[in-house]
Design a protein around this motif. Structure first.
Motif, mmCIF file in Angstrom:
data_model
loop_
_atom_site.group_PDB
_atom_site.id
_atom_site.type_symbol
_atom_site.label_atom_id
_atom_site.label_comp_id
_atom_site.label_asym_id
_atom_site.label_seq_id
_atom_site.Cartn_x
_atom_site.Cartn_y
_atom_site.Cartn_z
ATOM 1 N N ASP A 80 0.858 -1.174 0.000
ATOM 2 C CA ASP A 80 0.000 0.000 0.000
ATOM 3 C C ASP A 80 0.905 1.237 0.000
ATOM 4 O OD1 ASP A 80 -1.518 2.246 1.012
ATOM 5 O OD2 ASP A 80 -3.019 0.825 1.707
ATOM 6 N N HIS A 134 -6.344 -1.843 9.267
ATOM 7 C CA HIS A 134 -6.442 -0.906 8.146
ATOM 8 C C HIS A 134 -7.067 -1.588 6.929
ATOM 9 C CE1 HIS A 134 -5.613 1.948 5.009
ATOM 10 N NE2 HIS A 134 -4.917 1.030 4.384
ATOM 11 N N GLU A 135 -6.607 -2.787 6.621
ATOM 12 C CA GLU A 135 -7.157 -3.524 5.475
ATOM 13 C C GLU A 135 -8.648 -3.798 5.652
ATOM 14 O OE1 GLU A 135 -4.633 -6.967 5.256
ATOM 15 O OE2 GLU A 135 -3.132 -5.924 4.053
ATOM 16 N N LYS A 139 -10.585 -1.759 6.830
ATOM 17 C CA LYS A 139 -11.178 -0.423 6.729
ATOM 18 C C LYS A 139 -11.688 0.110 8.068
ATOM 19 C CE LYS A 139 -12.048 -0.810 1.837
ATOM 20 N NZ LYS A 139 -10.682 -0.707 1.512
ATOM 21 N N GLN A 140 -10.979 -0.257 9.141
ATOM 22 C CA GLN A 140 -11.335 0.253 10.460
ATOM 23 C C GLN A 140 -10.817 1.674 10.674
ATOM 24 O OE1 GLN A 140 -13.451 -1.306 12.516
ATOM 25 N NE2 GLN A 140 -13.632 -2.831 10.896
ATOM 26 N N THR A 158 -8.178 4.907 8.426
ATOM 27 C CA THR A 158 -7.327 5.257 7.284
ATOM 28 C C THR A 158 -5.890 5.409 7.776
ATOM 29 O OG1 THR A 158 -7.524 7.653 7.581
ATOM 30 C CG2 THR A 158 -9.240 6.554 6.246
#
Length: 120
Positions: free
Chosen positions: A4, A37-38, A40-41, A43
Motif C-alpha cells: 500500500d 487498516h485492510e 477499513k477500520q 485510514t
C-alpha cells in the motif's frame, strides 16, 4: 506482495527482505495494525495522526529511542485508535491485555504466544 503506498510512507525498520523487528510482539502489533487498516477500520491518515502524536509525546517526555521505544509508541497508538474507533470496549481491551499477559507468562521463551495457551 503489493505494498500500500500509504503504508510505504510509515518509517519501519527494513532490510532487503522487508520489515525487521527485534521482538515478536513488534511484528504482531505491526501486523494487527495492517489488518485493521485492510478491514477499513481506519485510514492511514488517522493512524499517522495518532502514531505521530505518540512519538511526539514520547520525545517531549525524553523517553528512550530505538526500535523498542518506536514500537511502544506504535502499541500505544494502536490501543488509542482501537478505543477511538470503539473497536473494543475499555473492558474488552483490558481483558484481552490480561489474557495476553497470562499467555506470555505461560509460554516458553522463543515460542510464539497464542491465547490458546492461556490456562483456564
Amino acid at each position: 506482495m503489493q505494498i500500500d503506498p500509504e503504508l510505504a510512507k510509515i518509517n519501519i525498520p527494513r532490510d532487503e527482505e522487508g520489515p525487521v523487528f527485534e521482538e515478536p510482539w513488534q511484528a504482531q502489533a505491526f501486523a494487527l495494525t495492517v489488518k485493521l487498516h485492510e478491514a477499513k477500520q481506519f485510514t492511514w491518515g488517522e493512524w499517522a495522526e495518532i502514531f505521530g502524536a505518540e512519538i511526539a509525546a514520547d520525545t517531549a517526555a525524553g523517553n528512550g529511542v530505538g526500535n523498542t521505544a518506536y514500537y511502544l509508541c506504535w502499541l500505544a497508538a494502536l490501543e488509542k485508535i482501537v478505543a477511538k474507533k470503539e473497536l473494543l470496549t475499555p473492558d474488552q481491551l483490558k481483558r484481552r491485555k490480561a489474557e495476553w499477559q497470562v499467555a506470555a507468562d505461560h509460554t516458553p521463551h522463543g515460542q510464539p504466544i497464542t491465547l490458546e495457551k492461556t490456562p483456564e
